[in-house]
Design an enzyme around this catalytic site. Structure first.
Site, PDB file in Angstrom:
ATOM      1  N   GLY A 126       0.826  -1.190   0.000  1.00 55.87           N
ATOM      2  CA  GLY A 126       0.000   0.000   0.000  1.00 55.87           C
ATOM      3  C   GLY A 126       0.866   1.248   0.000  1.00 55.87           C
ATOM      4  O   GLY A 126       2.034   1.219   0.413  1.00 55.87           O
ATOM      5  N   CYS A 127       0.298   2.369  -0.437  1.00 50.69           N
ATOM      6  CA  CYS A 127       1.076   3.605  -0.537  1.00 50.69           C
ATOM      7  C   CYS A 127       1.490   4.124   0.838  1.00 50.69           C
ATOM      8  O   CYS A 127       2.672   4.423   1.063  1.00 50.69           O
ATOM      9  CB  CYS A 127       0.290   4.659  -1.308  1.00 50.69           C
ATOM     10  SG  CYS A 127      -1.409   4.906  -0.733  1.00 50.69           S
TER      11      CYS A 127
END
Length: 322
Positions: A126-127
């Site tokens: 995930g970012c």
């Protein structure tokens, strides 16, 4: 032939969910490359199980840019192909803490890039966790930050990280200029953030979104006087520099003298910058990661992982050197 090629001179890649934000960005980054062949289905066949099964069987790698439940269904479909199953790179959150999947943050630890290269199933990070893990894990491994230390992670992202509905809201009318969210403290990125940072205590994570399309800052404030050994800001900087020495896409940068940092400088790149803003007199520090939420936080990392998995490109050279 490149690693994992089923037929032909270059490996083939199918993006399941190519019309979404991440899928479109991956296509854009891969188009025109001579070392891969991009496969696609006509729009009317993209939800046809038979057509999808056929293209899975033909592809060397499939990228899942799908909601979690659909990603799990696609994983089952791939497994049903047995020896004809493609390598899978899952951009959803469905498998990020699954021990049967390799976490796709190549710079996270020594040996991670070769592990990605050897794995048939990789979960794209995930970012927000990419920034948080990048800051925290080196300090935990160095013994500077205890595993049970109460950690808070704050972050702000461009609105493209929220998908089509949020993009439409911000590019239309009615969206706020800035908004905190995830205040139930149950954000879906928390499990991977905790696990891969090496923390035994669940961190507090407070994300937010601003009125800019892409770019991201992830920050971790620390009281240094309550850490074992009372480290100085320079000790945190040194630990990060040692951990990422030689990394192609991760850079430990000096803190800006003006004490400011904007989120968009790395847009449209796969770069990740880490900084320590410290006040030795006050025994306080703020660790900050800057990245493109659609780059190193999504599609850039996906391309890097595909290169490792298929034995192509610059990331493959990094994997061999690790």
């Amino acid at each position: 032939m490149a690693q994992g090629t089923k037929s032909g001179s270059v490996p083939s890649i199918f993006i399941d969910g190519e019309s979404g934000t991440t899928g479109l960005q991956i296509v854009e980054r891969l188009q025109g490359r001579a070392d891969i062949a991009l496969r696609s289905l006509p729009p009317e066949l993209r939800k046809d199980p038979s057509a999808k099964r056929d293209i899975f069987a033909e592809a060397d790698a499939v990228v899942l840019c799908l909601p979690d439940d659909a990603a799990k269904e696609a994983t089952s479909l791939a497994a049903s192909l047995g020896s004809q199953a493609p390598k899978l790179l899952d951009a959803s959150t469905a498998h990020r803490v699954d021990p049967d999947w390799t976490y796709g943050f190549a710079e996270m630890a020594p040996g991670q890039a070769p592990a990605i290269a050897a794995s048939p199933r990789v979960s794209n990070p995930g970012c927000y966790p990419t920034g948080g893990i990048a800051l925290l894990r080196p300090l935990v491994e160095a013994g500077i930050l205890p595993k049970d230390f109460p950690v808070t992670v704050n972050a702000v992202s461009g609105y493209s990280g929220g998908g089509k509905s949020m993009i439409a809201a911000y590019e239309g009318e009615g969206a706020p200029s800035f908004e905190l969210y995830g205040l139930s403290l149950e954000h879906k990125h928390l499990p991977e953030l905790q696990l891969y940072s090496g923390l035994s205590r669940r961190p507090i994570f407070v994300p937010s979104v601003g009125d800019f399309r892409q770019g991201m800052l992830v920050s971790v404030p620390l009281h240094l006087d309550v850490l074992p050994g009372r480290p100085a800001p320079a000790d945190l900087q040194a630990a990060l520099e040692k951990h990422y020495a030689g990394a192609e896409w991760v850079r430990v940068a000096p803190a800006e003298a003006n004490g400011k940092l904007e989120p968009e400088a790395l847009n449209n790149t796969n770069g990740l910058e880490l900084r320590v803003f410290g006040n030795a007199k006050r025994q306080q520090a703020v660790l900050v990661a800057r990245l493109d939420n659609l780059g190193k936080g999504a599609s850039g990392a996906a391309v890097q992982n595909l290169e490792l998995m298929l034995g192509i490109g610059a990331a493959n050279r990094m994997g061999k050197a690790a």
